[in-house]
Design a protein around this motif. Structure first.
Motif, PDB file in Angstrom:
ATOM      1  N   ILE A  70       0.833  -1.200   0.000  1.00 25.36           N
ATOM      2  CA  ILE A  70       0.000   0.000   0.000  1.00 25.36           C
ATOM      3  C   ILE A  70       0.872   1.256   0.000  1.00 25.36           C
ATOM      4  N   GLU A  71       1.969   1.219   0.758  1.00 19.93           N
ATOM      5  CA  GLU A  71       2.829   2.382   0.937  1.00 19.93           C
ATOM      6  C   GLU A  71       3.723   2.673  -0.267  1.00 19.93           C
ATOM      7  N   THR A  72       3.856   1.723  -1.200  1.00 19.47           N
ATOM      8  CA  THR A  72       4.787   1.911  -2.322  1.00 19.47           C
ATOM      9  C   THR A  72       4.125   1.661  -3.675  1.00 19.47           C
ATOM     10  N   LYS A  73       2.822   1.809  -3.761  1.00 15.29           N
ATOM     11  CA  LYS A  73       2.104   1.472  -4.991  1.00 15.29           C
ATOM     12  C   LYS A  73       2.655   2.228  -6.202  1.00 15.29           C
ATOM     13  N   ILE A  74       2.869   3.525  -6.079  1.00 15.70           N
ATOM     14  CA  ILE A  74       3.339   4.336  -7.208  1.00 15.70           C
ATOM     15  C   ILE A  74       4.782   3.981  -7.556  1.00 15.70           C
ATOM     16  N   MET A  75       5.645   3.915  -6.548  1.00 14.14           N
ATOM     17  CA  MET A  75       7.044   3.553  -6.795  1.00 14.14           C
ATOM     18  C   MET A  75       7.163   2.166  -7.413  1.00 14.14           C
ATOM     19  N   ASN A  76       6.474   1.203  -6.822  1.00 16.89           N
ATOM     20  CA  ASN A  76       6.606  -0.193  -7.213  1.00 16.89           C
ATOM     21  C   ASN A  76       6.097  -0.435  -8.631  1.00 16.89           C
ATOM     22  N   GLU A  77       4.903   0.053  -8.938  1.00 16.23           N
ATOM     23  CA  GLU A  77       4.355  -0.153 -10.281  1.00 16.23           C
ATOM     24  C   GLU A  77       5.140   0.648 -11.326  1.00 16.23           C
ATOM     25  N   GLY A  78       5.576   1.855 -10.948  1.00 15.42           N
ATOM     26  CA  GLY A  78       6.391   2.631 -11.872  1.00 15.42           C
ATOM     27  C   GLY A  78       7.719   1.956 -12.147  1.00 15.42           C
ATOM     28  N   TRP A  79       8.331   1.384 -11.097  1.00 15.63           N
ATOM     29  CA  TRP A  79       9.611   0.687 -11.239  1.00 15.63           C
ATOM     30  C   TRP A  79       9.467  -0.529 -12.168  1.00 15.63           C
ATOM     31  N   ALA A  80       8.438  -1.335 -11.935  1.00 13.57           N
ATOM     32  CA  ALA A  80       8.221  -2.513 -12.781  1.00 13.57           C
ATOM     33  C   ALA A  80       7.939  -2.112 -14.229  1.00 13.57           C
ATOM     34  N   SER A  81       7.192  -1.020 -14.415  1.00 18.33           N
ATOM     35  CA  SER A  81       6.882  -0.551 -15.770  1.00 18.33           C
ATOM     36  C   SER A  81       8.128  -0.010 -16.463  1.00 18.33           C
ATOM     37  N   PHE A  82       8.964   0.721 -15.722  1.00 16.24           N
ATOM     38  CA  PHE A  82      10.224   1.245 -16.278  1.00 16.24           C
ATOM     39  C   PHE A  82      11.083   0.093 -16.800  1.00 16.24           C
ATOM     40  N   TRP A  83      11.226  -0.964 -15.971  1.00 10.20           N
ATOM     41  CA  TRP A  83      12.126  -2.047 -16.363  1.00 10.20           C
ATOM     42  C   TRP A  83      11.521  -2.964 -17.396  1.00 10.20           C
ATOM     43  N   HIS A  84      10.200  -3.148 -17.384  1.00 15.40           N
ATOM     44  CA  HIS A  84       9.661  -3.992 -18.454  1.00 15.40           C
ATOM     45  C   HIS A  84       9.847  -3.315 -19.811  1.00 15.40           C
ATOM     46  N   HIS A  85       9.792  -1.965 -19.826  1.00 22.34           N
ATOM     47  CA  HIS A  85      10.015  -1.248 -21.081  1.00 22.34           C
ATOM     48  C   HIS A  85      11.467  -1.378 -21.522  1.00 22.34           C
ATOM     49  N   LYS A  86      12.412  -1.215 -20.597  1.00 20.19           N
ATOM     50  CA  LYS A  86      13.831  -1.354 -20.926  1.00 20.19           C
ATOM     51  C   LYS A  86      14.131  -2.753 -21.450  1.00 20.19           C
ATOM     52  N   ILE A  87      13.583  -3.750 -20.774  1.00 18.27           N
ATOM     53  CA  ILE A  87      13.857  -5.133 -21.151  1.00 18.27           C
ATOM     54  C   ILE A  87      13.227  -5.474 -22.489  1.00 18.27           C
ATOM     55  N   MET A  88      11.959  -5.124 -22.650  1.00 14.61           N
ATOM     56  CA  MET A  88      11.224  -5.501 -23.867  1.00 14.61           C
ATOM     57  C   MET A  88      11.790  -4.837 -25.120  1.00 14.61           C
ATOM     58  N   THR A  89      12.365  -3.664 -24.977  1.00 17.03           N
ATOM     59  CA  THR A  89      12.931  -2.973 -26.141  1.00 17.03           C
ATOM     60  C   THR A  89      14.376  -3.365 -26.409  1.00 17.03           C
ATOM     61  N   SER A  90      14.874  -4.351 -25.635  1.00 17.44           N
ATOM     62  CA  SER A  90      16.281  -4.733 -25.822  1.00 17.44           C
ATOM     63  C   SER A  90      16.486  -6.222 -26.058  1.00 17.44           C
ATOM     64  N   ILE A  91      15.404  -7.005 -26.133  1.00 16.26           N
ATOM     65  CA  ILE A  91      15.576  -8.460 -26.279  1.00 16.26           C
ATOM     66  C   ILE A  91      15.272  -8.950 -27.688  1.00 16.26           C
ATOM     67  N   GLY A  92      15.110  -8.050 -28.646  1.00 18.21           N
ATOM     68  CA  GLY A  92      14.930  -8.462 -30.038  1.00 18.21           C
ATOM     69  C   GLY A  92      13.615  -9.132 -30.323  1.00 18.21           C
ATOM     70  N   LEU A  93      12.517  -8.499 -29.928  1.00 14.24           N
ATOM     71  CA  LEU A  93      11.191  -9.049 -30.200  1.00 14.24           C
ATOM     72  C   LEU A  93      10.909  -9.075 -31.692  1.00 14.24           C
ATOM     73  N   PRO A  94      10.238 -10.118 -32.202  1.00 11.05           N
ATOM     74  CA  PRO A  94       9.774 -10.101 -33.597  1.00 11.05           C
ATOM     75  C   PRO A  94       8.846  -8.915 -33.826  1.00 11.05           C
ATOM     76  N   PRO A  95       8.770  -8.396 -35.066  1.00 15.69           N
ATOM     77  CA  PRO A  95       7.974  -7.185 -35.334  1.00 15.69           C
ATOM     78  C   PRO A  95       6.524  -7.272 -34.866  1.00 15.69           C
ATOM     79  N   ASP A  96       5.866  -8.427 -35.073  1.00 16.52           N
ATOM     80  CA  ASP A  96       4.458  -8.507 -34.687  1.00 16.52           C
ATOM     81  C   ASP A  96       4.292  -8.442 -33.174  1.00 16.52           C
ATOM     82  N   ILE A  97       5.195  -9.088 -32.447  1.00 13.31           N
ATOM     83  CA  ILE A  97       5.123  -9.034 -30.987  1.00 13.31           C
ATOM     84  C   ILE A  97       5.499  -7.639 -30.486  1.00 13.31           C
ATOM     85  N   HIS A  98       6.468  -7.023 -31.159  1.00 14.70           N
ATOM     86  CA  HIS A  98       6.885  -5.685 -30.739  1.00 14.70           C
ATOM     87  C   HIS A  98       5.738  -4.680 -30.902  1.00 14.70           C
ATOM     88  N   MET A  99       5.002  -4.777 -31.998  1.00 14.29           N
ATOM     89  CA  MET A  99       3.883  -3.861 -32.212  1.00 14.29           C
ATOM     90  C   MET A  99       2.806  -4.059 -31.144  1.00 14.29           C
TER      91      MET A  99
END
Length: 467
Positions: A255-284
């Motif tokens: 409850i005390e870290t909802k904004i930090m925690n969800e923002g942190w997970a979203s930041f890193w999923h974006h970094k990871i997903m844009t760096s692992i070479g997704l096929p074009p259809d999955i990337h879109m």
């Protein structure tokens, strides 16, 4: 019909793990369970736990969520992850391959946050999470199955305990002194400082604190205080108060870290997903899904959006994208802050404008904008937000005095911060408090700027303004 196999998930999980190591995230061992929609609905009702004690509120939550899902009013979450070691997360069987990969990347962000943020590390032992929930469930079931107790008594007592479960210490990194420590601290506060004694021309009377009062200082841990000071409670009742308080202690960091925690997970999923070479259809598809997760909510606050934007700003301001300095600052903040401190430090005037934040209030049947994020009002907006996030949105009530045998009963005080209590909710709270205490209860507060005493006893609820 899914468009993926377990082998696909294992392949992409390995690619994500390699990026997790490259980005120097520090995670527990990660485990995933693939489940269908019915299992996910059950996990949601039990707050993600594979084992939990029975209570009618969980069944109600399950039926509500299932009905809304069946009629298309509400979807199911992309991810559900537990603060445990190993870290357990669930993947919905019917999700697309893109959504599974995105969920896996997002979960590793949460995993790193759980392992390193002080609100979690000071409150829980992740290695014991699943076993503790299972053991608690077994204890409650044993009381329900005991013919001398039964489900009705257990359920009524759980109702009252659940209602008061978050009336406890919320910053769990702060350790409370024991009785002896409190006595010593109060004595030291009453005595002059050593360097002041020399200035006293003659002995001065010293007003000593009442060291016989229980508690010596206002106590925020309501369930634990009642457990320890109500002599009429049975052993199973004391245990239930312990169980409910332990589970509140587990959930408060989330409850005390909802904004930090969800923002942190979203930041890193974006970094990871844009760096692992997704096929074009999955990337879109990923771009569409990501924008759905972090987009602003008109008229409301999306914690994913606010956290994601602020983490990017921290990285940029303290070194720039993908720099060692920027990442070091992010890791430092991830370890040391909770949402209130996070927003107070990093929600600047510029960020308020970028996020298009504003405050509003009711005027009759209409809603009117109260302040916008300009030079004059942005701090007002930030301060309003700070009072509405996490446990700051919950009233702080502490036990000030207790005498179980006296008609005075249990005397509590509400730390008024300018917001009056809702009388209807206050009445229910005092009724639950009386159920647990077994005697008359009082609550000191303010109503419309005037001191007031609320009470609940054999003759019912009462509210009186103090002259």
């Amino acid at each position: 019909m899914t468009n993926w196999t377990i082998a696909d998930l294992e392949y992409w999980n390995a690619q994500i793990q390699a990026k997790v190591e490259e980005f120097e995230l520090d995670c527990y061992v990660q485990e995933f369970e693939v489940c269908d929609q019915n299992a996910m609905l059950g996990y949601m009702a039990y707050h993600g736990m594979p084992a939990h004690y029975p209570h009618w509120s969980f069944g109600k939550s399950y039926e509500q969520t299932k009905t809304m899902y069946d009629y298309g009013v509400q979807g199911l979450p992309y991810e559900m992850v537990i603060n445990s070691d190993p870290c357990l997360a669930y993947l919905m069987r019917d999700n697309s391959l893109c959504l599974q990969i995105l969920t896996i990347a997002h979960v590793y962000g949460h995993n790193d946050f759980f392992k390193n943020n002080f609100t979690f590390t000071s409150a829980t032992r992740a290695s014991e999470t699943l076993s503790n929930f299972k053991v608690r469930a077994q204890r409650v079931r044993s009381y329900i199955e005991d013919p001398s107790i039964g489900d009705e008594q257990v359920e009524l007592f759980l109702d009252a305990a659940h209602a008061l479960s978050y009336n406890r210490s919320r910053n769990q990194a702060i350790k409370k002194l024991d009785h002896a420590g409190q006595r010593q601290r109060l004595i030291e506060m009453a005595l002059p400082a050593p360097n002041e004694w020399a200035h006293l021309s003659q002995p001065q009377p010293i007003e000593m604190p009442d060291l016989q009062r229980i508690p010596l200082e206002p106590d925020p841990d309501i369930l634990l205080f009642i457990r320890d000071h109500n002599p009429e409670l049975a052993g199973w009742q004391r245990d239930i108060l312990t169980i409910v308080d332990d589970e509140a202690r587990y959930f408060i960091p989330q409850i005390e870290t909802k904004i930090m925690n969800e923002g942190w997970a979203s930041f890193w999923h974006h970094k990871i997903m844009t760096s692992i070479g997704l096929p074009p259809d999955i990337h879109m598809e990923f771009l569409v899904r990501h924008n759905q997760v972090v987009c602003p909510h008109p008229g409301g606050l999306n914690p994913y959006h606010v956290g994601y934007v602020l983490w990017h700003d921290i990285e940029q301001r303290f070194g720039g994208a993908d720099t060692k300095e920027g990442r070091a600052k992010m890791f430092e903040v991830r370890e040391s802050d909770r949402d209130v401190a996070f927003l107070r430090r990093f929600l600047t005037e510029e960020m308020c404008r970028e996020l298009d934040l504003f405050s509003w209030r009711s005027r009759g049947e209409h809603l009117v904008v109260d302040a916008v994020a300009d030079e004059e009002h942005w701090q007002e907006i930030r301060n309003t937000l700070l009072r509405q996030i996490g446990t700051e949105a919950m009233p702080t009530i502490k036990i000030k005095d207790a005498d179980h045998k006296s008609s005075r009963g249990l005397y509590c005080v509400h730390e008024h911060d300018g917001r009056d209590l809702d009388i209807g909710n206050a009445e229910k709270t005092l009724n639950h408090l009386r159920t647990l205490w077994g005697g008359r209860v009082f609550l000191e507060t303010k109503l419309k700027g005037k001191p007031a005493i609320l009470s609940d006893g054999p003759d019912g609820f009462d509210a009186k303004l103090m002259v």
